[in-house]
Each structure stands twice: as structure tokens, then as C-alpha cells.
Design a protein around this motif. Structure first.
Motif, PDB file in Angstrom:
ATOM      1  N   UNK A  97      -2.122  -9.786  18.585  1.00 56.97           N
ATOM      2  CA  UNK A  97      -1.348  -9.687  19.824  1.00 56.97           C
ATOM      3  C   UNK A  97      -0.555  -8.395  19.900  1.00 56.97           C
ATOM      4  N   UNK A  98      -0.202  -7.839  18.742  1.00 55.87           N
ATOM      5  CA  UNK A  98       0.550  -6.591  18.756  1.00 55.87           C
ATOM      6  C   UNK A  98      -0.337  -5.364  18.779  1.00 55.87           C
ATOM      7  N   UNK A  99      -1.665  -5.563  18.987  1.00 61.65           N
ATOM      8  CA  UNK A  99      -2.606  -4.436  19.005  1.00 61.65           C
ATOM      9  C   UNK A  99      -2.141  -3.411  20.013  1.00 61.65           C
ATOM     10  N   UNK A 100      -2.134  -2.111  19.803  1.00 63.82           N
ATOM     11  CA  UNK A 100      -2.754  -1.384  18.697  1.00 63.82           C
ATOM     12  C   UNK A 100      -1.927  -1.220  17.431  1.00 63.82           C
ATOM     13  N   UNK A 101      -0.827  -1.959  17.266  1.00 66.21           N
ATOM     14  CA  UNK A 101      -0.165  -1.905  15.974  1.00 66.21           C
ATOM     15  C   UNK A 101      -1.056  -2.615  14.962  1.00 66.21           C
ATOM     16  N   UNK A 102      -0.970  -2.177  13.687  1.00 64.94           N
ATOM     17  CA  UNK A 102      -1.824  -2.812  12.694  1.00 64.94           C
ATOM     18  C   UNK A 102      -1.149  -4.092  12.206  1.00 64.94           C
ATOM     19  N   UNK A 103      -1.990  -5.056  11.817  1.00 62.93           N
ATOM     20  CA  UNK A 103      -1.460  -6.350  11.422  1.00 62.93           C
ATOM     21  C   UNK A 103      -1.161  -6.355   9.928  1.00 62.93           C
ATOM     22  N   UNK A 104       0.023  -6.814   9.575  1.00 64.56           N
ATOM     23  CA  UNK A 104       0.407  -6.866   8.169  1.00 64.56           C
ATOM     24  C   UNK A 104      -0.138  -8.154   7.560  1.00 64.56           C
ATOM     25  N   UNK A 105      -0.937  -8.024   6.484  1.00 67.67           N
ATOM     26  CA  UNK A 105      -1.508  -9.217   5.858  1.00 67.67           C
ATOM     27  C   UNK A 105      -1.285  -9.148   4.363  1.00 67.67           C
ATOM     28  N   UNK A 106      -1.306 -10.323   3.743  1.00 72.16           N
ATOM     29  CA  UNK A 106      -1.160 -10.397   2.288  1.00 72.16           C
ATOM     30  C   UNK A 106      -2.550 -10.517   1.667  1.00 72.16           C
ATOM     31  N   UNK A 107      -2.726  -9.929   0.485  1.00 66.03           N
ATOM     32  CA  UNK A 107      -4.022 -10.039  -0.184  1.00 66.03           C
ATOM     33  C   UNK A 107      -4.261 -11.469  -0.631  1.00 66.03           C
ATOM     34  N   UNK A 108      -5.478 -11.992  -0.444  1.00 66.39           N
ATOM     35  CA  UNK A 108      -5.784 -13.308  -0.996  1.00 66.39           C
ATOM     36  C   UNK A 108      -5.776 -13.260  -2.523  1.00 66.39           C
ATOM     37  N   UNK A 109      -5.600 -14.402  -3.175  1.00 64.18           N
ATOM     38  CA  UNK A 109      -5.430 -14.414  -4.630  1.00 64.18           C
ATOM     39  C   UNK A 109      -6.570 -13.756  -5.402  1.00 64.18           C
ATOM     40  N   UNK A 110      -7.819 -13.906  -4.942  1.00 66.94           N
ATOM     41  CA  UNK A 110      -8.900 -13.312  -5.720  1.00 66.94           C
ATOM     42  C   UNK A 110      -8.857 -11.788  -5.663  1.00 66.94           C
ATOM     43  N   UNK A 111      -8.371 -11.259  -4.547  1.00 61.28           N
ATOM     44  CA  UNK A 111      -8.234  -9.814  -4.443  1.00 61.28           C
ATOM     45  C   UNK A 111      -7.094  -9.347  -5.337  1.00 61.28           C
ATOM     46  N   UNK A 112      -6.019 -10.128  -5.384  1.00 62.00           N
ATOM     47  CA  UNK A 112      -4.896  -9.760  -6.247  1.00 62.00           C
ATOM     48  C   UNK A 112      -5.338  -9.737  -7.704  1.00 62.00           C
ATOM     49  N   UNK A 113      -6.219 -10.687  -8.068  1.00 60.01           N
ATOM     50  CA  UNK A 113      -6.727 -10.697  -9.442  1.00 60.01           C
ATOM     51  C   UNK A 113      -7.493  -9.427  -9.738  1.00 60.01           C
ATOM     52  N   UNK A 114      -8.297  -8.969  -8.749  1.00 62.78           N
ATOM     53  CA  UNK A 114      -9.057  -7.730  -8.944  1.00 62.78           C
ATOM     54  C   UNK A 114      -8.113  -6.551  -9.089  1.00 62.78           C
ATOM     55  N   UNK A 115      -7.023  -6.533  -8.305  1.00 63.80           N
ATOM     56  CA  UNK A 115      -6.046  -5.447  -8.419  1.00 63.80           C
ATOM     57  C   UNK A 115      -5.504  -5.377  -9.837  1.00 63.80           C
ATOM     58  N   UNK A 116      -5.087  -6.545 -10.354  1.00 66.18           N
ATOM     59  CA  UNK A 116      -4.528  -6.580 -11.706  1.00 66.18           C
ATOM     60  C   UNK A 116      -5.571  -6.107 -12.712  1.00 66.18           C
TER      61      UNK A 116
END
Lengths: 611, 224
Positions: free
Chosen positions: A549-568
């Protein structure tokens, strides 16, 4: 035959054609995309000219000593990172393995950034530039909706180039145009690194010098643009209050550190092809200073162009308001100019407030436009491309700009690939009779295949992850162990004798103090601060979602847990090599101690015959 | 006679005033931005230009409906401002005091938009008919996208470079191999002379072995 130490040994190791090639390769490796799109941004948000103070302090106490350490190490041991660290102490072999791993991870994603640069480059040959106009929608009644709501530049980047998905979990499909460009980029890297430094040494003359030419051209052009001085004043006006914020010091330290490309093993590899009697101290100081000067030099045209863009946006804002007012009140054309806009507005507001309110005029503030600071890919592919459209002769400027970015990135890629190639060559993964071209071909092919995942719809989110996690924390850890290893395990007395033998003069007190105490301490502080800051909030990213709804602002999202595991995993894998290899060697040593016929290896020295 | 004339004139004037006024039925607002379009070459908007405008609208109506009944006097202009903007309406001479339906006028203007623009040296943006949207021109698409051509050129150059380097590398490798086998043979001979050509295992440490090399030169040595 007994060889005196002065006679250079013919050990069949490739060597640089001349000293200039070596210096240029180190400079090319250090000077990369970050000098153009990260340093000016940091300067801007951290108080302009005042940022130079923590920056130069970090350079003095962290950058130059660590650079000298790596170059001296490579030159003395004449081996790639894995073998070199094994020679220093088998317990430190993990440092070399960690370096090699980081080089691999960074090479993968860095070349994908070059893919985007190449895509923009080959699209710059069109008239009009494809990112300057919005395409029409299906029934040709208006413009494409996504493009219309954001801007043409944003649309070209997010839709036509990346074809980005609204969430990292949605992978999307492989983008065939990006695959073609990726293949081309890896082919170029293969062409230049096909025989190691024999070929990169020739290519570096072009890729390291060309960006300076283009920066100068942009500097001259940028200074003639209207609004350039506003941008420069804004950039360099020092605001000493920002120095009270510890974040500024942290950013300065990390910027110097990542900018010099330490801990990749590439610098060790470059230095290992030097003759041992070479002044590595002077080399290190030269490379570090040239790198910092380049950052400063690059920020001038960047900010001239950004100032120009902000001024043009401000004028556009004013012009739009003026047109609305003229149309509403049926005033003659050119009755309201930009200069008397404010007086007209106040007059009209007092006489016809409802009409003015009904027009919904946007408030135009130059400072606001200047404050829109961007770094990274946003600077190059969105902000700068928009500014280029406004310049006369946009095609030429676009072509020049993207070739410059490509050369900057390519010369850094040489260092990355060298950090992968030299250790593998020494470990003799392929039989000695097989040509070097085969090994570099295998490296480039495998990297290309793995990097195909970055061409998916969610590819750019993954590149951000790699950049944030694989290209940051492991480097700090590895460099810390490098300094500790050389100073306390190899012993600083031995190392200073080696360096004395190589450079021909006694080691300065400055090096002793920084190597022994200041640099390791600084690294520890930076590492703890960095990790603490990252842990403060759950890692998040901004997604481009047309349905938001705030487009063209970018949407702030949190990484899902499996992605966070890959980051670590990405951050931890290179770091964990250090203790793992030490442990492995400890176990091997214990088993060996039980074997009576085992002879301990002789102690290594820089000056004697190579073991 | 004169009074009748005056009366008809005033009636028509009032009728015209009623037909053409802002937001009247079938009336269109036009906005012209001459200075934006032409800059220093801008002309002034005067009665002659208005006459030309009426003529162009009449021309458009004639071309559209292909009946030659619309006259310049059928086009009425009113409320001309300094901006320059005004309202116009087209009357129907066959029916008294009525205006041509807006849809017809719109269609006629759409059909002849280019001609009208060129008459005034303006464009769709600078000669605006406020209720009539212009159809957007389709973008020019070349048959092969330009980027593909550039990409092909770049790729060909790179592949040529790689092939050249690989081939030269293979040739150098072959030459080095030939040279090194020659050198190896030479070295073997040298080694042979150094080690006296006798493999160590064959040496009988007690009995000794006749040295073939020196044996051949026996005749040269003077006898003691």
C-alpha cells in the motif's frame, strides 16, 4: 652447490613483469566499487568533511599496518594463503582456508554485480535510453502502472533488469538476459585470469588506469553542471557534532578495512610473486594512500552529479507548482518564475487561500532533495542513471560510467580470483602436467554455475545477504587471527628480522606498536561493536512490492528463519575453519607424538633456502 | 431596415453568448502555451491567430463529417484570458441556435490533431484541448533489440580472445615439452657421465667394476 641468499632462486614461480604491474594490481584490487558508491555516502551521512578525521585515524592505525603485514607475509613466504599459513604454523592453517573460502563466496556474488553493470552498459547504446521512458500498458491508453507510480528508472532496475519478486522466499524464475550477461562476465574473467598473473598483469594496465581517466572526465563535466556546487558544499561542510556518535567511528573503521580488501588472500598471493628483496613497507603505504585518495577523488564527481540531480528535481518541483498556479488563475505564461515564486505564493495564499489549498501543491525544498542519500547499487543504477538522462549526450555518459564501474569491479575480481586460484594451484588439485588454463577454466565454470542462483527473481536479496554476512564478519575474524598469528605465534622478533632482510632497513617503532597492540585491539573492538549492532534487531530487508500500500516505498520485511540460518552459516563457516583446522592438527600431532620415527619439520626462515 | 439589422445582430450576439460560455454544453476549453513551445520565437496571440483557430476547427469538422456546411462563423470563441486559454463551441447552421454534439467535435479534432498542431507550430502538450485526451504514440521498436547486437559483438570478441590464448598456450606447452624432452636426454647423458653410468645396485662393493668410460681411454695414459 651452495647458494648465497642474495642470488634469486629460479624456483619456477611466475613473477611480475615489473614492479609497476604489482603495485597496479594491488591498487586495482583495493580500489573497487565501494570507493565510488560507499565512501561518498558515508561522508554525506556522517557530517561531511568531519568524517575524514575518523577515516584517516583508522587508516593510520588499522589500514596501513594490516596491509603491510599481508604484503610482507606473502613476499617472505612466497606462497598462496593456505600454504603460507601452514608454513607459519600448522595450527594456523585454518586462517588460510578461511581466507580461501571468503574469496570464493565473494567472487560468486561480486561478479553478479558486474553482470548488472554489463546489462546497463549494453543497454546504453539505445536512443532514447531505456530507463528514461515508461513503456505503455497493454491497451496503449496510458503508461505501465508499476512504472507510472514509481519512476521509469526504478521500473527499469526492478522490473526490466532484476525482475524482482516481492519476497525472498519466492524465488521466481531464471532471467535469461541476466544469464547471458553472467556468462559474458565470467568469460571476461576467464580471459583475463586464464594464466594467472601472466594475463592479469597485462589486463590490469587497462582496468586499473581507465577508471581514473573516466573519473577525471566526470569531474570536469560534473563541475560544469548547475547545482554541482550545492552538492559539493553539502558533502564537505564539516559537522563536528557527528563525531560524538560511536557509529561514525565504527563505520570509518569498517570502511577502511573492507576497502583495502584485507583477509581475502589475494594480497598475499600477489605479494608472493615478488622477488624477496623488495620494499614491501613502501608498497603498503603507497597502496593504502592511493586507495584513500581515490575514494576522496571519486566523491567529488559523484557529489557534483548528485547536487545537479537534486537541483534539477527541485526546479522540476517548482515548475510543476508554477504551471498549476498559472493554469488555475489563468495568468500569462512566465509571469511566475522560480525566483519570484515564494512572493507570488504568499500573495496568492493571502488573497485566495481555498484555491491554493485545492491545488495540493508539494512543498519544494532543496535541502530535502539533497538529503536523499543512497549508497550501493541504488546510487549507481537508480540515482546516477536518472542524473545521466538529464545531461546532454546521455548515451556517451552512460557508456563511460558503466565501463568505469566494470573496470573497477573487474580489477577487484582479479584479486578475488587470484585468492582462489593460487592456493588451489599450490595444493595441486590438478596434476602438474595439466595446463594452468584448465584450473582457471574449472574455477570460472563452477563459479558461473553456482552464481546462476543470483539470476533468479530473488537474486538481489541474496546478494545483499552475501554482502552483509559473508563479506564482513569473517574478514574481521580472519585478520585478527592473522595479526595474532604473526605477532605472537611466528613471533614478532623473527618477523621483524625477515622484514628487515627484505626491505634493507630496520623496522620502525610505529610498526611494532601497531602490530603488537593497536591493530589487534582495534580489530577486537570493531568486531564486538559490529556484531552487537547486528544483533540488536532481527535482520530485515526492504522488498520491492508493487502490491504494497505504501508503494513506491519499499516494504520492510524480516528474514524467515531458514534464511537467517543461512546468514549465520555464511558468517560462521570461514571463521570456524580456524579452530577446526587447529583442532585437527592437534589430534594429528598427538598421534604423531606416539610414533618414534617422526622427525619434526625444520623451522622456516625468510632468508634461508625455501623449505 | 437598420433597426431590423441591429435587432438580428443583438439577438445573434446574445444567442452566441449563451452558446459559448465556460462549462457550456458541448463547449471545450483550450489552453495554449506558446512561450513554452517556442521560447524566443514566440508569436503573440491576437485576433488573427483566433481567426486561424476558427478556420482549423472548421476544417476539422468538414474533413470529419465530409459535408461542407461548417463555416468559420460557426466556430465561437469566448473568455480569452492572458494565459492563453479560451472556450470554443461549434454551432450547427442547419438547426438554429444549437451546437454540434461534443462527441462529434472531439472525434473531428482527434482525427486532425496533427494538422491543427502544425498550423500553430505547437504540440499536444502545448496546445491542450482539456477534455480531449491524445492517443499516445507507440514507442519505436527496432526488429532486433539493440542490446542483443551489442551483446553479440562483445561476446564474439571475448570468445576470440579466449580461443587465441588457449591455442597459444597449447602451442607453447608443446614447444616446452619438446624442449624439455631434448634437455632431459642431454641431462641424462650428463648424469650418466657424472655417476659413471653405473646404477648403484649393480655395484659390487667388494669386487669393483671396470669403468667403461675410462677403460676406453686406457691407451692415452702413459704407463707408470
Amino acid at each position: 652447490l651452495s647458494a648465497t641468499p642474495e642470488i634469486p632462486k629460479e624456483d619456477g614461480r611466475p613473477k611480475w613483469d615489473n614492479k609497476f604491474q604489482y603495485i597496479l594490481s594491488c591498487i586495482g584490487f583495493a580500489v573497487g566499487l565501494g570507493n565510488v558508491w560507499r565512501f561518498p555516502y558515508l561522508c554525506q551521512i556522517h557530517g561531511g568533511g568531519a568524517f575524514l578525521i575518523p577515516y584517516f585515524i583508522a587508516l593510520l592505525f588499522e589500514g596501513i599496518p594490516l596491509l603491510h603485514l599481508e604484503l610482507a607475509l606473502g613476499q617472505c613466504l612466497r606462497k598462496g594463503s593456505i600454504r603460507a599459513w601452514n608454513t607459519i604454523s600448522p595450527y594456523l592453517g585454518g586462517v588460510g582456508v578461511g581466507s580461501w573460502m571468503v574469496s570464493v563466496l565473494v567472487s560468486l556474488y561480486y561478479n553478479t554485480v558486474l553482470t548488472w553493470v554489463m546489462w546497463y552498459f549494453i543497454n546504453s547504446f539505445q536512443e532514447p535510453l531505456p530507463w528514461s521512458v515508461c513503456p505503455l500498458n497493454e491497451n496503449r491508453t496510458g503508461f505501465n502502472e508499476e512504472c507510472y507510480e514509481s519512476t521509469a528508472v526504478n521500473y527499469f532496475w526492478y522490473r526490466k533488469t532484476l525482475n524482482i519478486t516481492p519476497d525472498i522466499a519466492e524465488s521466481g524464475t531464471l532471467q535469461w538476459w541476466l544469464i547471458l550477461c553472467l556468462a559474458t562476465c565470467w568469460a571476461i574473467v576467464y580471459l583475463c585470469t586464464i594464466r594467472g598473473i601472466e594475463t592479469t598483469g597485462k589486463a590490469i594496465y587497462v582496468t586499473a588506469i581507465f577508471p581514473y581517466l573516466v573519473l577525471t572526465i566526470f569531474l570536469i563535466q560534473g563541475l560544469t553542471l548547475p547545482g554541482a556546487t550545492d552538492g559539493l558544499i553539502y558533502l564537505f561542510t564539516p559537522n563536528l557534532n557527528t563525531l560524538k556518535n560511536p557509529r561514525v567511528w565504527l563505520d570509518a573503521a569498517t570502511q577502511i578495512f573492507f576497502s583495502l580488501s584485507l583477509a581475502y588472500g589475494g594480497l598475499i598471493a600477489f605479494a608472493s610473486y615478488n622477488p624477496t628483496k623488495n620494499d614491501c613497507e613502501k608498497d603498503a603505504v603507497t597502496v593504502a594512500i592511493v586507495n584513500s585518495m581515490t575514494s576522496l577523488y571519486a566523491s567529488i564527481p559523484v557529489f557534483s552529479v548528485l547536487g545537479f540531480k537534486a537541483t534539477t528535481a527541485y526546479w522540476d518541483c517548482l515548475d510543476r507548482n508554477i504551471i498549476s498556479i498559472i493554469n488555475e488563475f489563468d495568468l500569462p505564461e512566465e509571469s511566475i518564475m522560480r525566483q519570484n515564486y515564494t512572493s507570488w505564493i504568499s500573495f496568492l495564499n493571502s488573497s485566495y487561500p481555498e484555491k491554493i489549498a485545492g491545488l495540493k501543491l508539494k512543498s519544494c525544498n532543496l535541502q530535502e532533495f539533497l538529503d536523499q542519500s543512497v549508497s550501493g547499487t541504488g546510487l549507481a543504477f537508480i540515482v546516477f542513471t536518472q542524473a545521466i538522462i538529464l545531461m546532454p549526450g546521455s548515451q556517451a555518459w552512460a557508456i563511460l560510467f558503466f565501463i568505469m564501474l566494470f573496470s573497477l569491479g573487474l580489477s577487484s575480481m582479479f584479486g578475488n580470483i587470484e585468492g582462489v586460484f593460487t592456493p588451489l594451484l599450490e595444493l595441486q588439485i590438478i596434476p602438474k602436467s595439466a595446463p594452468k588454463e584448465l584450473l582457471s577454466g574449472i574455477i570460472c565454470l563452477i563459479s558461473f554455475l553456482i552464481a546462476l542462483c543470483f539470476t533468479l527473481g530473488s537474486g538481489s536479496y541474496w546478494i545483499d545477504i552475501f554482502d552483509r554476512y559473508a563479506g564482513s564478519v569473517p574478514l574481521l575474524v580472519i585478520t585478527f587471527f592473522e595479526v595474532i598469528g604473526v605477532v605472537y605465534i611466528y613471533k614478532i622478533k623473527r618477523f621483524s628480522k625477515d622484514v628487515e632482510w627484505m626491505t634493507g632497513r630496520k623496522l620502525n617503532l610505529y610498526w611494532h606498536i601497531t602490530w603488537r597492540f593497536i591493530s589487534p585491539l582495534l580489530l577486537l573492538i570493531v568486531f564486538t561493536a559490529f556484531v552487537t549492532l547486528q544483533m540488536q534487531k532481527p535482520p530485515s530487508y526492504t522488498a520491492w512490492n508493487p502490491k504494497y500500500e505504501g508503494f513506491p516505498m519499499k516494504e520492510e520485511k524480516v528474514y524467515p528463519p531458514w534464511v537467517q540460518a543461512i546468514c549465520v552459516l555464511l558468517a560462521a563457516l570461514p571463521c570456524v575453519c580456524v579452530p577446526l583446522v587447529a583442532l585437527f592438527h592437534l589430534v594429528k600431532q598427538k598421534r604423531r607424538n606416539k610414533d618414534p620415527s617422526f622427525v619434526p619439520p625444520e623451522v622456516f626462515s625468510c632468508q634461508g633456502p625455501n623449505s | 431596415m437598420l433597426r431590423a439589422l441591429l435587432l438580428t445582430l443583438s439577438v445573434t450576439a446574445i444567442a452566441h453568448a449563451e452558446l459559448c460560455k465556460p462549462d457550456a454544453q458541448n463547449a471545450f476549453k483550450v489552453r495554449i502555451s506558446i512561450k513554452t513551445a517556442l521560447g524566443d520565437n514566440a508569436y503573440a496571440w491576437d485576433a488573427n491567430e483566433e481567426y486561424l483557430f476558427k478556420a482549423m476547427v472548421a476544417f476539422a469538422m468538414r474533413r470529419y463529417s465530409s459535408k461542407s456546411t461548417t463555416q468559420i462563423s460557426n466556430v465561437l470563441l469566448c473568455n480569452v484570458t492572458d494565459r492563453v486559454s479560451f472556450w470554443f463551441v461549434v454551432t450547427d447552421s442547419s438547426k438554429n441556435v444549437t451546437t454540434v454534439p461534443g462527441s462529434e467535435v472531439e472525434a473531428a479534432i482527434r482525427m486532425n490533431r496533427n494538422r491543427i498542431n502544425s498550423a500553430f507550430l505547437l504540440s499536444d502538450k502545448t496546445l491542450q484541448f482539456l477534455k480531449i485526451t491524445s492517443t499516445l504514440s507507440p514507442p519505436v521498436e527496432p526488429s532486433t533489440p539493440v542490446w542483443l547486437i551489442v551483446f553479440g559483438v562483445v561476446l564474439c570478441l571475448i570468445v576470440a580472445g579466449i580461443v587465441f590464448l588457449i591455442v597459444s598456450g597449447i602451442q607453447k606447452h608443446k614447444k616446452k615439452n619438446e624442449e624439455s624432452t631434448e634437455r632431459e636426454n642431454l641431462e641424462e647423458k650428463v648424469e650418466v657421465t657424472l655417476e659413471n653410468g653405473i646404477p648403484c645396485e649393480a655395484l659390487d662393493l667388494k669386487a669393483g667394476h671396470v669403468n667403461g668410460v675410462f677403460a676406453a681411454d686406457d691407451e692415452r695414459f702413459t704407463s707408470l
